[in-house]
Design a protein around this motif. Structure first.
Motif, PDB file in Angstrom:
ATOM      1  N   PHE A 108      47.296  24.984  30.436  1.00 24.28           N
ATOM      2  CA  PHE A 108      47.112  26.050  31.419  1.00 24.28           C
ATOM      3  C   PHE A 108      45.642  26.129  31.804  1.00 24.28           C
ATOM      4  O   PHE A 108      44.785  26.397  30.973  1.00 24.28           O
ATOM      5  CB  PHE A 108      47.546  27.403  30.841  1.00 24.28           C
ATOM      6  N   THR A 109      45.355  25.892  33.080  1.00 23.01           N
ATOM      7  CA  THR A 109      44.002  26.079  33.586  1.00 23.01           C
ATOM      8  C   THR A 109      43.773  27.572  33.817  1.00 23.01           C
ATOM      9  O   THR A 109      44.722  28.369  33.816  1.00 23.01           O
ATOM     10  CB  THR A 109      43.815  25.339  34.914  1.00 23.01           C
ATOM     11  N   LEU A 110      42.543  27.941  34.051  1.00 29.44           N
ATOM     12  CA  LEU A 110      42.244  29.338  34.364  1.00 29.44           C
ATOM     13  C   LEU A 110      42.972  29.767  35.637  1.00 29.44           C
ATOM     14  O   LEU A 110      43.483  30.880  35.733  1.00 29.44           O
ATOM     15  CB  LEU A 110      40.737  29.538  34.521  1.00 29.44           C
ATOM     16  N   ALA A 111      43.034  28.869  36.610  1.00 32.52           N
ATOM     17  CA  ALA A 111      43.733  29.195  37.853  1.00 32.52           C
ATOM     18  C   ALA A 111      45.211  29.459  37.579  1.00 32.52           C
ATOM     19  O   ALA A 111      45.802  30.391  38.137  1.00 32.52           O
ATOM     20  CB  ALA A 111      43.568  28.066  38.866  1.00 32.52           C
ATOM     21  N   ARG A 112      45.823  28.659  36.725  1.00 25.75           N
ATOM     22  CA  ARG A 112      47.237  28.855  36.380  1.00 25.75           C
ATOM     23  C   ARG A 112      47.433  30.169  35.631  1.00 25.75           C
ATOM     24  O   ARG A 112      48.390  30.900  35.886  1.00 25.75           O
ATOM     25  CB  ARG A 112      47.738  27.680  35.539  1.00 25.75           C
ATOM     26  N   LEU A 113      46.528  30.481  34.711  1.00 26.35           N
ATOM     27  CA  LEU A 113      46.623  31.749  33.980  1.00 26.35           C
ATOM     28  C   LEU A 113      46.506  32.932  34.936  1.00 26.35           C
ATOM     29  O   LEU A 113      47.185  33.942  34.781  1.00 26.35           O
ATOM     30  CB  LEU A 113      45.549  31.829  32.898  1.00 26.35           C
ATOM     31  N   ARG A 114      45.660  32.797  35.961  1.00 30.25           N
ATOM     32  CA  ARG A 114      45.507  33.880  36.943  1.00 30.25           C
ATOM     33  C   ARG A 114      46.727  34.006  37.849  1.00 30.25           C
ATOM     34  O   ARG A 114      46.934  35.049  38.461  1.00 30.25           O
ATOM     35  CB  ARG A 114      44.260  33.658  37.778  1.00 30.25           C
ATOM     36  N   SER A 115      47.523  32.958  37.952  1.00 33.67           N
ATOM     37  CA  SER A 115      48.710  33.015  38.817  1.00 33.67           C
ATOM     38  C   SER A 115      49.874  33.750  38.143  1.00 33.67           C
ATOM     39  O   SER A 115      50.834  34.125  38.808  1.00 33.67           O
ATOM     40  CB  SER A 115      49.150  31.602  39.208  1.00 33.67           C
ATOM     41  N   LEU A 116      49.781  33.953  36.829  1.00 35.53           N
ATOM     42  CA  LEU A 116      50.822  34.683  36.100  1.00 35.53           C
ATOM     43  C   LEU A 116      50.606  36.185  36.275  1.00 35.53           C
ATOM     44  O   LEU A 116      49.511  36.620  36.637  1.00 35.53           O
ATOM     45  CB  LEU A 116      50.771  34.312  34.621  1.00 35.53           C
ATOM     46  N   PRO A 117      51.640  37.012  36.032  1.00 34.75           N
ATOM     47  CA  PRO A 117      51.447  38.470  36.130  1.00 34.75           C
ATOM     48  C   PRO A 117      50.286  38.921  35.249  1.00 34.75           C
ATOM     49  O   PRO A 117      50.180  38.525  34.089  1.00 34.75           O
ATOM     50  CB  PRO A 117      52.780  39.033  35.622  1.00 34.75           C
ATOM     51  N   GLN A 118      49.398  39.718  35.835  1.00 27.88           N
ATOM     52  CA  GLN A 118      48.202  40.178  35.134  1.00 27.88           C
ATOM     53  C   GLN A 118      48.405  41.575  34.546  1.00 27.88           C
ATOM     54  O   GLN A 118      49.033  42.429  35.166  1.00 27.88           O
ATOM     55  CB  GLN A 118      47.005  40.193  36.095  1.00 27.88           C
ATOM     56  N   HIS A 119      47.857  41.773  33.358  1.00 30.36           N
ATOM     57  CA  HIS A 119      47.924  43.060  32.667  1.00 30.36           C
ATOM     58  C   HIS A 119      46.506  43.442  32.264  1.00 30.36           C
ATOM     59  O   HIS A 119      45.676  42.578  31.981  1.00 30.36           O
ATOM     60  CB  HIS A 119      48.818  42.968  31.428  1.00 30.36           C
ATOM     61  N   THR A 120      46.262  44.734  32.218  1.00 27.65           N
ATOM     62  CA  THR A 120      44.947  45.235  31.821  1.00 27.65           C
ATOM     63  C   THR A 120      45.091  46.133  30.601  1.00 27.65           C
ATOM     64  O   THR A 120      45.982  46.989  30.570  1.00 27.65           O
ATOM     65  CB  THR A 120      44.288  46.011  32.978  1.00 27.65           C
ATOM     66  N   VAL A 121      44.241  45.899  29.597  1.00 27.68           N
ATOM     67  CA  VAL A 121      44.242  46.740  28.398  1.00 27.68           C
ATOM     68  C   VAL A 121      42.820  47.202  28.125  1.00 27.68           C
ATOM     69  O   VAL A 121      41.853  46.470  28.357  1.00 27.68           O
ATOM     70  CB  VAL A 121      44.809  46.009  27.159  1.00 27.68           C
ATOM     71  N   ARG A 122      42.716  48.433  27.642  1.00 28.35           N
ATOM     72  CA  ARG A 122      41.433  48.966  27.179  1.00 28.35           C
ATOM     73  C   ARG A 122      41.485  48.984  25.661  1.00 28.35           C
ATOM     74  O   ARG A 122      42.440  49.522  25.095  1.00 28.35           O
ATOM     75  CB  ARG A 122      41.213  50.369  27.734  1.00 28.35           C
ATOM     76  N   VAL A 123      40.486  48.384  25.048  1.00 26.53           N
ATOM     77  CA  VAL A 123      40.506  48.244  23.596  1.00 26.53           C
ATOM     78  C   VAL A 123      39.225  48.779  22.973  1.00 26.53           C
ATOM     79  O   VAL A 123      38.190  48.893  23.633  1.00 26.53           O
ATOM     80  CB  VAL A 123      40.715  46.772  23.175  1.00 26.53           C
ATOM     81  N   ARG A 124      39.342  49.060  21.691  1.00 25.71           N
ATOM     82  CA  ARG A 124      38.214  49.510  20.882  1.00 25.71           C
ATOM     83  C   ARG A 124      38.376  48.842  19.525  1.00 25.71           C
ATOM     84  O   ARG A 124      39.463  48.883  18.939  1.00 25.71           O
ATOM     85  CB  ARG A 124      38.277  51.029  20.749  1.00 25.71           C
ATOM     86  N   TYR A 125      37.314  48.224  19.037  1.00 28.43           N
ATOM     87  CA  TYR A 125      37.379  47.554  17.741  1.00 28.43           C
ATOM     88  C   TYR A 125      35.989  47.475  17.125  1.00 28.43           C
ATOM     89  O   TYR A 125      34.979  47.660  17.815  1.00 28.43           O
ATOM     90  CB  TYR A 125      37.993  46.157  17.862  1.00 28.43           C
ATOM     91  N   GLN A 126      35.956  47.191  15.842  1.00 24.66           N
ATOM     92  CA  GLN A 126      34.706  47.053  15.102  1.00 24.66           C
ATOM     93  C   GLN A 126      34.282  45.585  15.083  1.00 24.66           C
ATOM     94  O   GLN A 126      35.102  44.697  14.887  1.00 24.66           O
ATOM     95  CB  GLN A 126      34.872  47.551  13.662  1.00 24.66           C
ATOM     96  N   SER A 127      33.002  45.363  15.283  1.00 23.66           N
ATOM     97  CA  SER A 127      32.442  44.009  15.174  1.00 23.66           C
ATOM     98  C   SER A 127      31.123  44.112  14.418  1.00 23.66           C
ATOM     99  O   SER A 127      30.717  45.198  13.994  1.00 23.66           O
ATOM    100  CB  SER A 127      32.215  43.414  16.572  1.00 23.66           C
ATOM    101  N   SER A 128      30.436  43.003  14.278  1.00 24.53           N
ATOM    102  CA  SER A 128      29.142  43.009  13.588  1.00 24.53           C
ATOM    103  C   SER A 128      28.116  43.839  14.359  1.00 24.53           C
ATOM    104  O   SER A 128      27.096  44.243  13.803  1.00 24.53           O
ATOM    105  CB  SER A 128      28.632  41.577  13.404  1.00 24.53           C
TER     106      SER A 128
END
Length: 196
Positions: free
Chosen positions: A65-85
């Motif tokens: 899957f190229t980036l263009a192919r991934l963009r052609s699929l239905p898009q979803h948006t999520v807001r996330v919060r997580y711990q990192s360094s």
């Protein structure tokens, strides 16, 4: 990912962008999906420059899957919060559901086996070799139903230079947020675990 790796990727993306000049002379514009529109007379070479995501393993139809192919699929948006360094991070990611991407490759689930998806996993590998695992049952609405993404943008900025990112909403730590995903391996745990 090291600072040097990030700089190298940005440099490569900048060079590719500089050599991809629209034949019509129009300026590049950002589209609503966060991609780059270089005019009707040119191809999206920048989008295709990042390595394609290969899906292999226990699937009927291995594919990339190229980036263009991934963009052609239905898009979803999520807001996330997580711990990192770096402490608590909050981001908005957009991209196709990992489950939608995998559905196109047909994981080899056995309809006759009770809850067969509980035995399967997806190992996501980044371009730097970093790897994390997601269970297929986490993607199934009948079980966890997480909106796990293969994100193509973060906070409104495209991920063209680094490649798509695995996003696992609900994780307290961001360890499974694999950057620059280049490979997804679908596996069956029965092939790895001794039954005796």
């Amino acid at each position: 990912m090291s600072l040097r790796t990030r700089r190298n990727r940005r440099l490569i993306a900048a060079l590719l962008l500089a050599t991809t000049v629209p034949l019509t002379g129009t300026a590049a514009a950002t589209t609503s999906t966060g991609g780059i529109d270089l005019g009707t007379a040119t191809t999206h070479r920048v989008l295709e420059a990042a390595p394609a995501v290969k899906v292999r393993g226990d699937v009927a139809h291995p594919r990339s899957f190229t980036l263009a192919r991934l963009r052609s699929l239905p898009q979803h948006t999520v807001r996330v919060r997580y711990q990192s360094s770096r402490g608590t991070e909050k981001h908005t990611f957009t991209g196709p559901l990992l489950g939608d991407v995998l559905a196109l490759t047909k994981p080899r689930l056995d309809a006759e086996t009770k809850n067969d998806q509980l035995r399967f996993f997806v190992a996501a590998t980044g371009s730097d070799g970093y790897r994390a695992i997601v269970s297929l049952s986490e993607l199934d609405p009948a079980f966890s139903g997480k909106k796990v993404l293969l994100a193509v943008s973060q906070d409104g900025a495209s991920l063209d230079a680094e490649g798509p990112r695995l996003v696992v909403p609900g994780d307290v730590k961001g360890g499974r947020y694999v950057s620059g995903v280049v490979h997804l391996h679908v596996g069956d745990v029965d092939a790895l675990v001794d039954r005796g």
